[in-house]
Design an enzyme around this catalytic site. Sequence first.
Site, PDB file in Angstrom:
ATOM      1  N   MET A   1       0.853  -1.191   0.000  1.00 21.54           N
ATOM      2  CA  MET A   1       0.000   0.000   0.000  1.00 21.54           C
ATOM      3  C   MET A   1       0.891   1.244   0.000  1.00 21.54           C
ATOM      4  O   MET A   1       1.160   1.780  -1.059  1.00 21.54           O
ATOM      5  CB  MET A   1      -0.945  -0.033   1.194  1.00 21.54           C
ATOM      6  CG  MET A   1      -2.162   0.792   0.937  1.00 21.54           C
ATOM      7  SD  MET A   1      -3.677   0.166   1.713  1.00 21.54           S
ATOM      8  CE  MET A   1      -3.354   0.244   3.443  1.00 21.54           C
ATOM      9  N   CYS A   2       1.372   1.710   1.113  1.00 26.21           N
ATOM     10  CA  CYS A   2       2.171   2.923   1.290  1.00 26.21           C
ATOM     11  C   CYS A   2       1.304   4.175   1.211  1.00 26.21           C
ATOM     12  O   CYS A   2       0.315   4.218   0.512  1.00 26.21           O
ATOM     13  CB  CYS A   2       3.301   3.088   0.279  1.00 26.21           C
ATOM     14  SG  CYS A   2       4.522   1.782   0.319  1.00 26.21           S
ATOM     15  N   GLY A   3       1.728   5.187   1.953  1.00 22.43           N
ATOM     16  CA  GLY A   3       1.054   6.486   1.899  1.00 22.43           C
ATOM     17  C   GLY A   3       2.065   7.553   1.572  1.00 22.43           C
ATOM     18  O   GLY A   3       3.207   7.498   2.044  1.00 22.43           O
TER      19      GLY A   3
END
Lengths: 297, 227
Positions: A1-3
Amino acid sequence: MCGIVGLFLKNKELEPDLGRLTALMLREMRDRGPDSAGFAVYGDEAEGTKITLLSKTNETDWDGLAKGLSKATGEAVDVKTVGNHALFTTPAEGLGARRWIIDNAPDVTVLAAGKSIELYKGIGDPDAVIEDYALAKRTGTHAIGHTRMATESAITTAGSHPFSTGEDTCLVHNGSLSNHNRLRENLRRHGESFQTENDTEVAAGYLSWRVREGDTLNEALERGLEDLDGFYTFAIGVRNGFAVLRDPIACKPAVIAENDDWVAMSSEFRAIAQLPDARNANIWEPEPSTIYAWSHN
Amino acid sequence: MGANTHFDLEEVTVRQANQALQEAEAGSFSIANPKGAHALACGLDAPLEVTIDGHVGYYCAGMNKEADVRVDGNAGTGLAENMMSGRVHVTGNASQSAAATAHGGLLVIDGDASARCGISLKGADIVVKGNVGHMSAFMAQTGTLVVLGNAGDALGDSIYEARLYVRGEVASLGADCIEKDMGPEHHEQLRKLLDAAGCEGVETSEFRRYGSARKLYNFNVDNVDAY
């Protein structure tokens, strides 16, 4: 995912608040990337070069390393330490100093070098990284941050984003590149040096190489659309500017918002919602294969 | 729960608001300070009127049944995903995969919808007053997508029997998607949808219709050797 988050201030009066606002945004992206976090802040310009360093062992003799660098370059080196990071400030030329440290200090990762950039990262809870490196107290013109859910390489501090290989240039990435191994080898032949096995570092190295070859950031990104294979939403910082690019399929999320005071981008709107008057900003989803860029003249 | 119940998401959690909405059998509700929160007004199953004042995150009004949900703002990924019936209206833009797999009801987006709008559509109607992004109506089975602006690349790729009406330019059509004639029944259907979405001053003659060439999903005897 990662933001990912990026904040570029248009209104100078907000500059003392840059770190506080970026911290609010990054905290919102904690759920998207609980493995590690990092941020780059473009703040006070140094007379010479600022070099942010990370100790791989937590036992680095920073003063000894500074002495070595000073001897090699013939220039003074000022040392400030923050946790397992150190910030060197020196009148010496940035990329040469970066290279010297990479070649001579195997227990150190050079996180960034430039006139304006400072870059901090750590593994574990993003909230703790934000606290440990005092993001909320930092001032400046623009900042980029990342919370990581690791996929392509191990959870290490050095493998956390942002990645910076060229002067004052850094990049954060949501996605994964599929041709990074081959590209890394090609870039090494062009003189780029890499410190991790991470795919995003290759993208950062690619942009540094193109800019060194004379491309503008826009030209480098245009070419990147051809040469970088994989999924990506990138937020990119340079000394006086900020850019966003998504791959042609655009399955990694991104939203941009802009008003008279700031431009912000994030993986999700809830990060941008933390900014003053976000509700009334112009908000849109960046198109695939399209470069969005802002700069201070 | 009576009329005009108000939830402020600075005071209650998304879960509390959703639970109250899901348990309600009728009434009107307003939600303040969504600030991009995910899964707001999901799984509603009664003829409620819900107004959300601000921008919402992912999966707003997912699985909606009977309720009328209005968002005064933008919506994130997966707006009205798998809607069964009712109506969802967003006054701003919507992110990717709006009304994905939706079976029924009407989704109205006043601004733009980004990529994959109406992907795998299964019967709902969608009216987008702005543009839609690439791969919209991908594998759409039945239902209608109306676009008052332009459509991005690969519109209607691998489409089954959904109907697509586009007023502006189509960047490119996907595999097995072709332009089709507008018959009286198409003008009639389109008029009804435009009226339902409040598109005043828009004529059905301004639209082109696109649908399946039916070559991809039907068995073709010429290909028998391939099996």
